[in-house]
Enzyme design. Sequence first.
Site, PDB file in Angstrom:
ATOM      1  N   SER A 144       0.907  -1.254  -0.001  1.00 16.06           N
ATOM      2  CA  SER A 144      -0.066  -0.069   0.037  1.00 16.06           C
ATOM      3  C   SER A 144       0.893   1.327   0.157  1.00 16.06           C
ATOM      4  CB  SER A 144      -0.941   0.042   1.133  1.00 16.06           C
ATOM      5  OG  SER A 144      -2.202   0.971   0.862  1.00 16.06           O
ATOM      6  N   GLU A 238      -9.891  -4.313  -5.873  1.00 16.82           N
ATOM      7  CA  GLU A 238      -9.311  -3.201  -4.980  1.00 16.82           C
ATOM      8  C   GLU A 238      -9.458  -1.855  -5.830  1.00 16.82           C
ATOM      9  OE1 GLU A 238      -5.511  -3.047  -3.798  1.00 16.82           O
ATOM     10  OE2 GLU A 238      -4.985  -5.105  -4.703  1.00 16.82           O
ATOM     11  N   HIS A 268      -7.259  -5.622  -1.110  1.00 19.81           N
ATOM     12  CA  HIS A 268      -6.140  -4.987  -0.932  1.00 19.81           C
ATOM     13  C   HIS A 268      -5.378  -5.477   0.326  1.00 19.81           C
ATOM     14  CE1 HIS A 268      -3.870  -1.087  -0.635  1.00 19.81           C
ATOM     15  NE2 HIS A 268      -4.055  -1.041   0.854  1.00 19.81           N
TER      16      HIS A 268
END
Length: 297
Positions: A144, A238, A268
């Site tokens: 991320s 996602e 995610h």
Amino acid sequence: MSLEELAAVRAALDAAPDRTEMTVDEIRAFYEMIAPPVAADDTTTVETLEIAGRAAEFSVPPGADTGAAILYFHGGGYAIGSLNTHRGLARGLAKAARVAALAIDYRLAPENPFPAAVEDAVAAYRHLIAMGISPARIAFAGDSAGGGLTVAAMLAARAAGLPLPGAGFCISPWVDLANALPTITGKEAEDPIISKEVLDNFTALYLGGRDTADPLASPLLGDLSGLPPMLIHVGSAECLLDDAVRLAGKLGAAGVEARLEVWPAMIHVWHFFAPMLSEGRDAIDNAGRWIGERLRP
């Protein structure tokens, strides 16, 4: 595909508090609470240390080659997350790659806004080099925001005159902090973790009004030529799908070896849920093998 396992992960996420109604401190505490524990039979050797005033962990799985290492950057929108939340993921990658891993508790926003995280990432890289590990045998990796930091740290290291690492691995990378790519909103109904509102909040905390077009904040907009081979994992369900696809495309256009894997139905950073999701374990093993192959002497 383990549909029952994925359904159980989604159910747990659906039952979680609404983060848009929580303070940063509350979100941090919640993230720590749900952190997957390290397996009770884990025999990794861990050295705790301090780098540029930040806590760090150098982990060596049994049989690992300590002449090579993964430098791991945790996710959390540059505002949440810690060594604790991603200890299992970082060690899992190191074990699969059969190398050591260094994770740093980089400074978080809003207390320490951009470019604090990038500065700490480069400091950790300098530390590994000072340990005598060749840059060619170091891989940057992260999920991320940590996936974005993986690329941003490469750009910052190059600007500082440092040699580039030997490889990079990005999980569901957040690389465009303007949050305007189509899947940011197009996948919201499928994504149980990320939304445009969540991302916009993190952007505001991290940048504090600074330009989202700065390549060290949004590395998708940087000069990616000359970067090392990169592996990118992203789930089909996602919001950051386009970040990953665009990153792979721009790397490829710049002549960089880039391998993009879009995992069907995955959410995610599904790797985070490896203790309860077989696809998470498979993804970690898959990436670890790829990293290990590129860091061989």
